[in-house]
Design a protein around this motif. Structure first.
Motif, PDB file in Angstrom:
ATOM      1  N   ALA A   1      15.449 -35.208  22.970  1.00 14.38           N
ATOM      2  CA  ALA A   1      15.434 -35.758  24.319  1.00 14.38           C
ATOM      3  C   ALA A   1      14.670 -34.883  25.304  1.00 14.38           C
ATOM      4  CB  ALA A   1      16.887 -35.911  24.797  1.00 14.38           C
ATOM      5  N   PHE A   2      14.635 -35.391  26.555  1.00 10.64           N
ATOM      6  CA  PHE A   2      14.160 -34.610  27.693  1.00 10.64           C
ATOM      7  C   PHE A   2      15.362 -34.222  28.551  1.00 10.64           C
ATOM      8  CE2 PHE A   2      10.208 -37.409  27.376  1.00 10.64           C
ATOM      9  CZ  PHE A   2       9.432 -36.427  26.782  1.00 10.64           C
ATOM     10  N   ASP A   3      15.356 -32.986  29.045  1.00  6.52           N
ATOM     11  CA  ASP A   3      16.357 -32.529  30.007  1.00  6.52           C
ATOM     12  C   ASP A   3      15.654 -32.028  31.258  1.00  6.52           C
ATOM     13  OD1 ASP A   3      18.429 -32.978  28.216  1.00  6.52           O
ATOM     14  OD2 ASP A   3      18.558 -30.890  27.561  1.00  6.52           O
ATOM     15  N   ALA A   4      16.335 -32.116  32.382  1.00 13.52           N
ATOM     16  CA  ALA A   4      15.921 -31.433  33.610  1.00 13.52           C
ATOM     17  C   ALA A   4      17.161 -30.715  34.128  1.00 13.52           C
ATOM     18  CB  ALA A   4      15.387 -32.416  34.642  1.00 13.52           C
ATOM     19  N   ILE A   5      17.063 -29.406  34.296  1.00 10.58           N
ATOM     20  CA  ILE A   5      18.252 -28.578  34.509  1.00 10.58           C
ATOM     21  C   ILE A   5      18.098 -27.760  35.779  1.00 10.58           C
ATOM     22  CG2 ILE A   5      19.633 -26.709  33.518  1.00 10.58           C
ATOM     23  CD1 ILE A   5      18.214 -27.668  30.771  1.00 10.58           C
ATOM     24  N   GLU A   6      19.199 -27.659  36.531  1.00 13.54           N
ATOM     25  CA  GLU A   6      19.238 -26.756  37.671  1.00 13.54           C
ATOM     26  C   GLU A   6      20.493 -25.899  37.563  1.00 13.54           C
ATOM     27  OE1 GLU A   6      19.083 -26.638  42.574  1.00 13.54           O
ATOM     28  OE2 GLU A   6      18.813 -28.557  41.512  1.00 13.54           O
TER      29      GLU A   6
ATOM     30  N   VAL B   1      21.577 -19.274  25.568  1.00 13.38           N
ATOM     31  CA  VAL B   1      21.874 -19.312  27.002  1.00 13.38           C
ATOM     32  C   VAL B   1      21.021 -18.338  27.815  1.00 13.38           C
ATOM     33  CG1 VAL B   1      24.250 -20.019  26.542  1.00 13.38           C
ATOM     34  CG2 VAL B   1      23.741 -17.580  26.849  1.00 13.38           C
ATOM     35  N   GLU B   2      20.213 -17.519  27.144  1.00 13.04           N
ATOM     36  CA  GLU B   2      19.476 -16.466  27.851  1.00 13.04           C
ATOM     37  C   GLU B   2      18.240 -16.971  28.589  1.00 13.04           C
ATOM     38  OE1 GLU B   2      20.641 -12.458  25.358  1.00 13.04           O
ATOM     39  OE2 GLU B   2      18.828 -13.535  24.775  1.00 13.04           O
ATOM     40  N   LYS B   3      17.771 -18.177  28.235  1.00 11.40           N
ATOM     41  CA  LYS B   3      16.633 -18.779  28.933  1.00 11.40           C
ATOM     42  C   LYS B   3      16.889 -20.275  29.080  1.00 11.40           C
ATOM     43  CE  LYS B   3      13.062 -15.414  27.744  1.00 11.40           C
ATOM     44  NZ  LYS B   3      11.707 -15.189  27.203  1.00 11.40           N
ATOM     45  N   PHE B   4      16.038 -20.947  29.828  1.00  9.82           N
ATOM     46  CA  PHE B   4      16.213 -22.381  30.032  1.00  9.82           C
ATOM     47  C   PHE B   4      15.848 -23.167  28.775  1.00  9.82           C
ATOM     48  CE2 PHE B   4      16.024 -21.253  34.577  1.00  9.82           C
ATOM     49  CZ  PHE B   4      17.081 -22.036  35.046  1.00  9.82           C
ATOM     50  N   GLY B   5      16.643 -24.216  28.527  1.00 10.60           N
ATOM     51  CA  GLY B   5      16.337 -25.143  27.433  1.00 10.60           C
ATOM     52  C   GLY B   5      16.269 -24.459  26.082  1.00 10.60           C
ATOM     53  N   THR B   6      15.242 -24.824  25.313  1.00  8.74           N
ATOM     54  CA  THR B   6      15.088 -24.299  23.949  1.00  8.74           C
ATOM     55  C   THR B   6      14.199 -23.056  23.901  1.00  8.74           C
ATOM     56  OG1 THR B   6      13.162 -25.734  23.583  1.00  8.74           O
ATOM     57  CG2 THR B   6      15.321 -26.623  22.971  1.00  8.74           C
ATOM     58  N   GLU B   7      13.775 -22.575  25.063  1.00  8.48           N
ATOM     59  CA  GLU B   7      12.754 -21.517  25.115  1.00  8.48           C
ATOM     60  C   GLU B   7      13.129 -20.291  24.289  1.00  8.48           C
ATOM     61  OE1 GLU B   7      10.384 -18.781  28.446  1.00  8.48           O
ATOM     62  OE2 GLU B   7      11.807 -20.330  29.109  1.00  8.48           O
TER      63      GLU B   7
ATOM     64  N   LYS C   1      15.451 -23.873  38.338  1.00  7.80           N
ATOM     65  CA  LYS C   1      15.462 -25.265  37.907  1.00  7.80           C
ATOM     66  C   LYS C   1      14.220 -25.562  37.086  1.00  7.80           C
ATOM     67  CE  LYS C   1      14.828 -28.408  41.070  1.00  7.80           C
ATOM     68  NZ  LYS C   1      14.953 -29.218  42.308  1.00  7.80           N
ATOM     69  N   THR C   2      14.291 -26.625  36.295  1.00  6.09           N
ATOM     70  CA  THR C   2      13.167 -27.009  35.445  1.00  6.09           C
ATOM     71  C   THR C   2      12.751 -28.441  35.753  1.00  6.09           C
ATOM     72  OG1 THR C   2      14.445 -28.036  33.654  1.00  6.09           O
ATOM     73  CG2 THR C   2      14.205 -25.634  33.596  1.00  6.09           C
ATOM     74  N   ASP C   3      11.522 -28.776  35.384  1.00  3.32           N
ATOM     75  CA  ASP C   3      11.116 -30.172  35.309  1.00  3.32           C
ATOM     76  C   ASP C   3      11.590 -30.690  33.955  1.00  3.32           C
ATOM     77  OD1 ASP C   3       9.827 -30.192  37.826  1.00  3.32           O
ATOM     78  OD2 ASP C   3       8.072 -29.201  36.934  1.00  3.32           O
TER      79      ASP C   3
ATOM     80  N   PHE D   1      21.385 -17.790  31.771  1.00  2.00           N
ATOM     81  CA  PHE D   1      20.591 -18.629  32.664  1.00  2.00           C
ATOM     82  C   PHE D   1      20.939 -20.106  32.559  1.00  2.00           C
ATOM     83  CE2 PHE D   1      18.000 -14.882  32.917  1.00  2.00           C
ATOM     84  CZ  PHE D   1      17.444 -14.950  34.187  1.00  2.00           C
ATOM     85  N   ASP D   2      21.257 -20.565  31.332  1.00  2.00           N
ATOM     86  CA  ASP D   2      21.406 -22.004  31.137  1.00  2.00           C
ATOM     87  C   ASP D   2      22.298 -22.268  29.921  1.00  2.00           C
ATOM     88  OD1 ASP D   2      21.100 -24.751  30.823  1.00  2.00           O
ATOM     89  OD2 ASP D   2      19.077 -24.603  29.995  1.00  2.00           O
ATOM     90  N   PRO D   3      23.518 -22.786  30.141  1.00  2.00           N
ATOM     91  CA  PRO D   3      24.411 -23.050  29.007  1.00  2.00           C
ATOM     92  C   PRO D   3      24.121 -24.355  28.262  1.00  2.00           C
ATOM     93  CG  PRO D   3      25.525 -23.510  31.082  1.00  2.00           C
ATOM     94  CD  PRO D   3      24.162 -23.011  31.444  1.00  2.00           C
TER      95      PRO D   3
END
Length: 307
Positions: A11-16, A274-280, A21-23, A231-233
């Motif tokens: 999928a696509f996610d957009a997270i804040e 959780v250390e970076k946004f998304g799957t990065e 925050k991300t696109d 950063f992002d759970p």
């Protein structure tokens, strides 16, 4: 090499979060599970659906991790599932801002022929009817079926969820969901009730407070590693599930003692997610880093005491 079949969203996610925050970025339960399981010696395949708006580079990432994507249907003219969320300061609570099912609304899963004899099946968070449909397509009973679900399905598809729960060996849910599903506040009582529904093993995830696994009257607790940066759970629970199911697939051992190790491997990999946004973080993570942090987990939980 043993086979792991992964079912879930790509999928696509957009997270804040309080940290930024991300696109639209790569997300989805099956994506996180697959990336996590790729750290083990196994064959894996994802069963999912995307629209033709899904970038080839994301598919190439999955294949670069030796994940079979022949079970990912690409719908011409369709739009990929999209979720957007806003996390609060504690990162444990969040608001869903947007959920667009898109091609997921009419998803009919198709298991690749060479994975219909999979050793382990990881049913990621999806409609229970989709999860059941995958089990119906298998040509032999897997050694282990693991189910991940959430309170959304308890609210809107409980009868279907209870049917698929009867067919699995392990269920992974968080503490709030365990209480809702069982009607019990005590997690020990909740796990006992859920075992009566069918699963032999109940894994209850407690986020930054670790995870519990219950089997009959036995209990094992794995802590979460204290981290400097979170950063992002998003995807942490799915990464945990990928580590858990990946380790079990590789080891060919479905005993309770081995599942204790699987819980640690799952917690270890989730700590990176959780250390970076998304799957990065998972995209660039090395096996050497995983091994070093696994040693930290061992140090965290190992002690000598005279009794």
């Amino acid at each position: 090499m043993n086979k792991l079949l992964i079912v879930g969203t790509v999928a696509f996610d957009a997270i804040e979060t309080p940290f930024g925050k991300t696109d639209k970025i790569l997300g989805g339960a099956a994506t996180y599970i697959g990336l996590s399981a790729s750290f083990f010696n196994l064959q894996s395949a994802i069963v999912s659906v995307v629209g033709d708006d899904f970038p080839q580079e994301h598919l190439d990432l999955l294949t670069s991790k030796n994940i079979d994507i022949s079970g990912i249907e690409i719908v011409k003219g369709g739009k990929t599932f999209f979720w957007s969320g806003l996390y609060h300061n504690d990162l444990n609570s969040r608001d869903t801002l947007v959920t667009e099912l898109n091609v997921l609304a009419d998803f009919q899963p198709k298991v690749p022929q060479n994975f219909k004899d999979s050793d382990v099946v990881m049913l990621g968070n999806l409609h229970p009817l989709v999860q059941s449909s995958v089990l119906d397509q298998l040509e032999k009973k897997p050694k282990l079926v693991v189910l991940d679900t959430m309170n959304f399905w308890m609210d809107c598809a409980l009868p279907e969820l209870l049917e698929v729960i009867k067919r699995v060996d392990v269920i992974t849910i968080n503490d709030e969901e365990a209480r809702q599903l069982s009607g019990e506040y005590s997690l020990v009582k909740a796990a006992n009730k859920i075992q009566e529904m069918g699963p032999k093993y109940v894994v209850i995830k407690k986020g930054e407070h670790g995870a519990l696994i219950f089997h009959n009257r036995e209990v094992f607790f794995a802590p979460a590693l204290p981290l400097e940066d979170v950063f992002d759970p998003t995807g942490a629970g799915d990464t945990f599930a990928g580590g858990f199911s990946g380790f079990i697939t590789q080891s060919e051992n479905i005993s309770f003692n081995n599942m204790k190790n699987a819980i640690i491997y799952g917690s270890n990999l989730a700590s990176f997610c959780v250390e970076k946004f998304g799957t990065e973080r998972m995209e660039t993570l090395s096996k050497a880093e995983v091994a070093i942090r696994l040693q930290q987990f061992k140090s965290l939980t190992q002690f000598d005491i005279e009794i």
